[in-house]
Design an enzyme around this catalytic site. Structure first.
Site, PDB file in Angstrom:
ATOM      1  N   GLY A   1       4.902 -11.914  12.423  1.00 19.53           N
ATOM      2  CA  GLY A   1       4.091 -12.875  11.669  1.00 19.53           C
ATOM      3  C   GLY A   1       3.418 -12.320  10.443  1.00 19.53           C
TER       4      GLY A   1
ATOM      5  CB  CYS B   1      24.946 -35.542  -1.936  1.00 17.81           C
ATOM      6  SG  CYS B   1      26.177 -35.598  -3.190  1.00 17.81           S
TER       7      CYS B   1
ATOM      8  N   PRO C   1       8.242  -7.608  13.756  1.00 14.42           N
ATOM      9  CG  PRO C   1       8.161  -5.761  12.328  1.00 14.42           C
ATOM     10  CD  PRO C   1       8.125  -6.143  13.778  1.00 14.42           C
TER      11      PRO C   1
END
Ligand code: LLP
Length: 440
Positions: A248, A362, A292
């Site tokens: 985090g 798109c 991590p």
């Protein structure tokens, strides 16, 4: 302009990373192209390890491979002596193909299947991070069937959720992950796993969020966990050998982000654990593990795009389209994530216009960057979007049947293609044409 790692402006006014000219790489491998600055990844890995070593604490740094996984990435992580966090049979399979030592693999996930767990135990993974009661029952079955002792960590939800500068403290967390500390689930789970002799209960795991800029969320979680361990010591005579505090740690995507140096998070965690250990006389400090993901690979990644069409709506917006978009980086569309970008072949030119960078899908929401100041650009130019190394390629898709990009590692003037660009053939490789005379 905030250049990361080894990124610099070359004498030819191009963006250079790892001693290589990104424009030349774009021409050679095509675009969109993911580049990874290998020295930056190594520095981060070593920085995390050093932070533990300096404090003399037993540790494992496990790379959260969901951030970016590939065989080469896993080989690099293995070379750096880190462990690996995988969350699916697919990530585990990739790690084993990379000959990553199974004993340094931790298997996560809130809905691991019987087959995935059996695969992991047969492979000899280092530990299973147990998430829920269903998983406990599956593991008991498989452990008995294979007659194997299973190392486990219990994933706990301490009621602290952290994002960037904010953290939320809740008595009872509304999360799909883990055993709740506040409502007795964690105690029940511990009692259950301690009673089964096929388990070795190494300790606990806790992950409080992602892209966190402060240490308070972590230290609060540690305080909550350790005061709970006091209760466990009394009721179950149990104290964890391992405390895994998850990942985090934030990175700087744009100048608005103000993360700490990765080591600072670790130091704060170690200090808080040291403080909490005063409650436990005669107990050894548990091993501290972290996971991590983003902070190891996030700012090491840069995506190079070719610029294509442009659309100017007088007084409204100037759209500049690139040849990728939400198919190689879903984060702006999914999380309103913000990125910085440069014109890789015009690094000396000053901004002359405010434009918005559109992807080629798109979908109106396929925008990579809203409102960025850039030099005047044409279809001969290359756009480099920085900090795309985490949750970019790993969340890529084939929406609109667009091929996933190639990935190239760079360091000290060396380059290596580590993931090939998908081909049109790759796009149809799982398709099966209709049989004749069926569905007519
Ligand atoms: N450990 C556990 C149990 C996790 O769930 C995560 C991330 C990590 C470690 C690594 O966290 P990091 O150090 O990378 O922050 N797709 C989102 C991020 C999802 C994070 C999921 N878990 C994004 O693109 O921001």
């Amino acid at each position: 302009m905030n250049l990361h790692g080894t990124a610099q402006i070359g004498q030819n006014h191009h963006l250079w990373i790892g001693g290589t000219d990104t424009v030349e790489l774009a021409k050679k491998y095509g675009t969109p192209l993911y580049l990874y600055d290998v020295s930056l990844i190594k520095n981060r890995a070593r920085g995390f390890k050093r932070a533990f070593q300096e404090k003399g604490v037993g540790f494992q740094v496990a790379y959260a491979s969901k951030a970016f996984s590939s065989i080469a990435m896993f080989q690099l992580i293995e070379q750096e002596g880190l462990s690996l966090d995988v969350v699916s049979g697919g990530e585990l399979f990739t790690a084993l193909q990379a000959e990553f030592p199974a004993e340094r693999i931790h298997f996560h996930g809130n809905n691991k299947s019987y087959e995935e767990l059996e695969f992991a135990l047969n492979a000899g993974v280092g530990c299973i991070v147990v998430d829920n009661f269903f998983e406990i029952s599956l593991l008991k079955m498989i452990s008995s069937k294979l007659d194997k002792k299973v190392n486990i960590l219990l994933r706990l939800t301490p009621g602290i959720e952290a994002h960037t500068h904010d953290y939320i403290i809740t008595g009872q967390e509304d999360s799909k992950f883990g055993f709740d500390l506040g409502n007795g689930q964690a105690d029940k789970a511990l009692e259950d796993v301690l009673a089964f002799e096929g388990f070795r209960v190494l300790g606990i795991h806790c992950h409080i969020g992602s892209q966190i800029f402060e240490t308070e969320g972590f230290t609060l979680a540690i305080e909550k966990l350790f005061s709970h361990f006091k209760k466990w010591e009394e009721s179950f005579k149990y104290f964890p050998e391992v405390v895994n505090l998850g990942g985090g740690f934030g990175i700087q995507y744009t100048s608005e982000d103000t993360p700490l140096a990765p080591e600072q998070y670790v130091t704060a965690m170690i200090d808080e654990v040291g403080k909490q250990m005063r409650r436990f006389e005669g107990r050894d400090l548990p091993e501290l593990w972290i996971e991590p993901g983003r902070s190891l690979v996030g700012d090491a990644g840069t995506t190079i795009y070719s610029i294509g069409s442009q659309k100017e709506i007088e007084g409204v917006r100037h759209y500049v389209s690139v040849d990728g978009g939400m198919t190689d980086n879903i984060r702006p569309a999914l999380y309103q994530a913000k990125y910085e970008a440069y014109v890789a072949n015009k690094m000396n030119e000053k901004p002359a216009q405010t434009v918005s960078i559109a992807g080629k899908c798109c979908e109106s929401g396929d925008m990579l960057i809203w409102d960025i100041d850039l030099p005047i650009v044409t279809d001969n130019d290359y756009l480099a979007v920085s900090c795309t190394g985490a949750y970019g390629y790993s969340m890529a898709s084939n929406y609109n049947r667009i091929q996933r990009p190639a990935v190239v590692f760079v360091e000290n003037g060396e380059e290596q293609l580590v993931v090939k660009r998908e081909t049109y053939e790759d796009l149809i490789k799982n398709d099966i044409p209709l049989k004749t005379n069926v569905f007519v």
